[in-house]
Design a protein around this motif. Structure first.
Motif, PDB file in Angstrom:
ATOM      1  N   ARG A 113      -3.243   1.887 -18.142  1.00 55.19           N
ATOM      2  CA  ARG A 113      -1.863   1.998 -18.616  1.00 55.19           C
ATOM      3  C   ARG A 113      -0.887   1.472 -17.567  1.00 55.19           C
ATOM      4  O   ARG A 113      -0.969   1.811 -16.394  1.00 55.19           O
ATOM      5  N   ILE A 114       0.060   0.641 -17.990  1.00 55.96           N
ATOM      6  CA  ILE A 114       1.098   0.122 -17.105  1.00 55.96           C
ATOM      7  C   ILE A 114       2.123   1.222 -16.868  1.00 55.96           C
ATOM      8  O   ILE A 114       2.618   1.826 -17.811  1.00 55.96           O
ATOM      9  N   VAL A 115       2.439   1.489 -15.576  1.00 57.00           N
ATOM     10  CA  VAL A 115       3.438   2.503 -15.269  1.00 57.00           C
ATOM     11  C   VAL A 115       4.704   1.918 -14.657  1.00 57.00           C
ATOM     12  O   VAL A 115       5.737   2.580 -14.650  1.00 57.00           O
ATOM     13  N   GLU A 116       4.627   0.691 -14.161  1.00 55.62           N
ATOM     14  CA  GLU A 116       5.828   0.092 -13.583  1.00 55.62           C
ATOM     15  C   GLU A 116       5.660  -1.417 -13.453  1.00 55.62           C
ATOM     16  O   GLU A 116       4.571  -1.908 -13.179  1.00 55.62           O
ATOM     17  N   LEU A 117       6.758  -2.109 -13.639  1.00 59.88           N
ATOM     18  CA  LEU A 117       6.843  -3.545 -13.388  1.00 59.88           C
ATOM     19  C   LEU A 117       8.093  -3.752 -12.546  1.00 59.88           C
ATOM     20  O   LEU A 117       9.180  -3.314 -12.934  1.00 59.88           O
ATOM     21  N   SER A 118       7.935  -4.364 -11.384  1.00 58.98           N
ATOM     22  CA  SER A 118       9.101  -4.608 -10.537  1.00 58.98           C
ATOM     23  C   SER A 118       9.185  -6.092 -10.200  1.00 58.98           C
ATOM     24  O   SER A 118       8.164  -6.756 -10.032  1.00 58.98           O
ATOM     25  N   THR A 119      10.395  -6.593 -10.134  1.00 60.13           N
ATOM     26  CA  THR A 119      10.647  -7.961  -9.707  1.00 60.13           C
ATOM     27  C   THR A 119      11.710  -7.916  -8.624  1.00 60.13           C
ATOM     28  O   THR A 119      12.775  -7.328  -8.820  1.00 60.13           O
ATOM     29  N   ASN A 120      11.400  -8.501  -7.490  1.00 61.88           N
ATOM     30  CA  ASN A 120      12.325  -8.549  -6.354  1.00 61.88           C
ATOM     31  C   ASN A 120      12.543  -9.998  -5.965  1.00 61.88           C
ATOM     32  O   ASN A 120      11.614 -10.805  -6.020  1.00 61.88           O
ATOM     33  N   ILE A 121      13.752 -10.310  -5.555  1.00 58.88           N
ATOM     34  CA  ILE A 121      14.090 -11.670  -5.141  1.00 58.88           C
ATOM     35  C   ILE A 121      14.611 -11.621  -3.715  1.00 58.88           C
ATOM     36  O   ILE A 121      15.502 -10.830  -3.396  1.00 58.88           O
ATOM     37  N   TYR A 122      14.012 -12.468  -2.858  1.00 57.61           N
ATOM     38  CA  TYR A 122      14.360 -12.511  -1.442  1.00 57.61           C
ATOM     39  C   TYR A 122      14.838 -13.905  -1.059  1.00 57.61           C
ATOM     40  O   TYR A 122      14.193 -14.891  -1.421  1.00 57.61           O
ATOM     41  N   PRO A 123      15.935 -13.995  -0.292  1.00 57.94           N
ATOM     42  CA  PRO A 123      16.324 -15.301   0.244  1.00 57.94           C
ATOM     43  C   PRO A 123      15.167 -15.840   1.090  1.00 57.94           C
ATOM     44  O   PRO A 123      14.529 -15.094   1.831  1.00 57.94           O
ATOM     45  N   ILE A 124      14.861 -17.095   0.948  1.00 56.74           N
ATOM     46  CA  ILE A 124      13.685 -17.678   1.591  1.00 56.74           C
ATOM     47  C   ILE A 124      13.706 -17.476   3.108  1.00 56.74           C
ATOM     48  O   ILE A 124      12.676 -17.230   3.725  1.00 56.74           O
ATOM     49  N   GLU A 125      14.874 -17.520   3.724  1.00 61.34           N
ATOM     50  CA  GLU A 125      14.927 -17.397   5.184  1.00 61.34           C
ATOM     51  C   GLU A 125      14.701 -15.962   5.657  1.00 61.34           C
ATOM     52  O   GLU A 125      14.473 -15.732   6.836  1.00 61.34           O
ATOM     53  N   ASN A 126      14.728 -14.995   4.752  1.00 62.23           N
ATOM     54  CA  ASN A 126      14.501 -13.595   5.114  1.00 62.23           C
ATOM     55  C   ASN A 126      13.128 -13.091   4.698  1.00 62.23           C
ATOM     56  O   ASN A 126      12.875 -11.896   4.740  1.00 62.23           O
ATOM     57  N   PHE A 127      12.248 -13.974   4.284  1.00 54.62           N
ATOM     58  CA  PHE A 127      10.976 -13.539   3.729  1.00 54.62           C
ATOM     59  C   PHE A 127       9.818 -13.974   4.610  1.00 54.62           C
ATOM     60  O   PHE A 127       9.782 -15.092   5.107  1.00 54.62           O
ATOM     61  N   TYR A 146       2.110  -2.377 -11.854  1.00 56.93           N
ATOM     62  CA  TYR A 146       1.329  -1.195 -11.459  1.00 56.93           C
ATOM     63  C   TYR A 146       0.614  -0.640 -12.684  1.00 56.93           C
ATOM     64  O   TYR A 146       1.249  -0.366 -13.699  1.00 56.93           O
ATOM     65  N   ARG A 147      -0.713  -0.442 -12.569  1.00 54.79           N
ATOM     66  CA  ARG A 147      -1.518   0.144 -13.647  1.00 54.79           C
ATOM     67  C   ARG A 147      -2.240   1.386 -13.132  1.00 54.79           C
ATOM     68  O   ARG A 147      -2.708   1.417 -11.998  1.00 54.79           O
ATOM     69  N   ALA A 150       0.829  -1.210   0.000  1.00 57.03           N
ATOM     70  CA  ALA A 150       0.000   0.000   0.000  1.00 57.03           C
ATOM     71  C   ALA A 150       0.858   1.253   0.000  1.00 57.03           C
ATOM     72  O   ALA A 150       0.598   2.192  -0.759  1.00 57.03           O
ATOM     73  N   SER A 151       1.895   1.302   0.828  1.00 59.24           N
ATOM     74  CA  SER A 151       2.735   2.504   0.857  1.00 59.24           C
ATOM     75  C   SER A 151       3.489   2.669  -0.453  1.00 59.24           C
ATOM     76  O   SER A 151       3.727   3.786  -0.899  1.00 59.24           O
ATOM     77  N   ASP A 152       3.850   1.557  -1.102  1.00 62.45           N
ATOM     78  CA  ASP A 152       4.499   1.635  -2.412  1.00 62.45           C
ATOM     79  C   ASP A 152       3.584   2.270  -3.445  1.00 62.45           C
ATOM     80  O   ASP A 152       4.023   3.055  -4.284  1.00 62.45           O
ATOM     81  N   VAL A 153       2.301   1.965  -3.397  1.00 64.53           N
ATOM     82  CA  VAL A 153       1.337   2.550  -4.337  1.00 64.53           C
ATOM     83  C   VAL A 153       1.290   4.056  -4.145  1.00 64.53           C
ATOM     84  O   VAL A 153       1.328   4.820  -5.112  1.00 64.53           O
ATOM     85  N   TYR A 154       1.224   4.513  -2.899  1.00 62.84           N
ATOM     86  CA  TYR A 154       1.158   5.957  -2.647  1.00 62.84           C
ATOM     87  C   TYR A 154       2.428   6.654  -3.107  1.00 62.84           C
ATOM     88  O   TYR A 154       2.379   7.760  -3.633  1.00 62.84           O
ATOM     89  N   LYS A 155       3.577   6.021  -2.916  1.00 62.16           N
ATOM     90  CA  LYS A 155       4.839   6.609  -3.382  1.00 62.16           C
ATOM     91  C   LYS A 155       4.810   6.771  -4.894  1.00 62.16           C
ATOM     92  O   LYS A 155       5.271   7.771  -5.432  1.00 62.16           O
ATOM     93  N   ARG A 156       4.289   5.772  -5.608  1.00 66.68           N
ATOM     94  CA  ARG A 156       4.232   5.856  -7.069  1.00 66.68           C
ATOM     95  C   ARG A 156       3.271   6.947  -7.516  1.00 66.68           C
ATOM     96  O   ARG A 156       3.524   7.642  -8.483  1.00 66.68           O
ATOM     97  N   GLN A 157       2.154   7.099  -6.829  1.00 63.73           N
ATOM     98  CA  GLN A 157       1.219   8.158  -7.184  1.00 63.73           C
ATOM     99  C   GLN A 157       1.898   9.508  -7.052  1.00 63.73           C
ATOM    100  O   GLN A 157       1.754  10.376  -7.922  1.00 63.73           O
ATOM    101  N   ASP A 158       2.646   9.704  -5.983  1.00 64.44           N
ATOM    102  CA  ASP A 158       3.369  10.964  -5.788  1.00 64.44           C
ATOM    103  C   ASP A 158       4.447  11.139  -6.856  1.00 64.44           C
ATOM    104  O   ASP A 158       4.644  12.218  -7.395  1.00 64.44           O
ATOM    105  N   MET A 159       5.158  10.045  -7.176  1.00 67.61           N
ATOM    106  CA  MET A 159       6.248  10.096  -8.152  1.00 67.61           C
ATOM    107  C   MET A 159       5.732  10.473  -9.539  1.00 67.61           C
ATOM    108  O   MET A 159       6.312  11.307 -10.216  1.00 67.61           O
ATOM    109  N   TYR A 160       4.641   9.836  -9.952  1.00 70.93           N
ATOM    110  CA  TYR A 160       4.147  10.026 -11.317  1.00 70.93           C
ATOM    111  C   TYR A 160       3.098  11.119 -11.429  1.00 70.93           C
ATOM    112  O   TYR A 160       2.728  11.524 -12.519  1.00 70.93           O
ATOM    113  N   GLY A 161       2.556  11.577 -10.301  1.00 71.51           N
ATOM    114  CA  GLY A 161       1.510  12.591 -10.340  1.00 71.51           C
ATOM    115  C   GLY A 161       0.221  12.077 -10.942  1.00 71.51           C
ATOM    116  O   GLY A 161      -0.545  12.835 -11.521  1.00 71.51           O
TER     117      GLY A 161
END
Length: 86
Positions: free
Chosen positions: A59-73, A53-54, A4-15
């Motif tokens: 319209r697509i504005v961002e695609l992110s891929t993150n990889i986390y070690p299983i023991e840290n997730f 993110y649409r 949720a906080s990531d969505v708000y950051k993107r809204q602020d970033m892209y206006g």
């Protein structure tokens, strides 16, 4: 950070207003180059998290891929029924 906080950051970033975020999580083995960067052994188990993110227009504005070690997730969700839902 939360989705949720990531969505708000993107809204602020892209206006603009983000209308939808599709999130996909899957277990997999770490790609060799990523395993080395994360200090993991060859074929270590990881969680891959992809978010698309649409805008409200679709319209697509961002695609992110993150990889986390299983023991840290970990993941935690709170599911609530809308007051007007049956």
């Amino acid at each position: 950070s939360s989705a949720a906080s990531d969505v708000y950051k993107r809204q602020d970033m892209y206006g603009v207003r983000v209308g939808e975020v599709k999130q996909v999580m899957r277990g997999r083995t770490a790609p060799a180059g990523v395993a080395a960067l994360l200090g993991l052994g060859k074929a270590a188990a990881v969680i891959e998290l992809t978010r698309l993110y649409r805008l409200t227009t679709g319209r697509i504005v961002e695609l992110s891929t993150n990889i986390y070690p299983i023991e840290n997730f970990s993941i935690e969700m709170m599911l609530n029924r809308r007051p007007d839902a049956n």
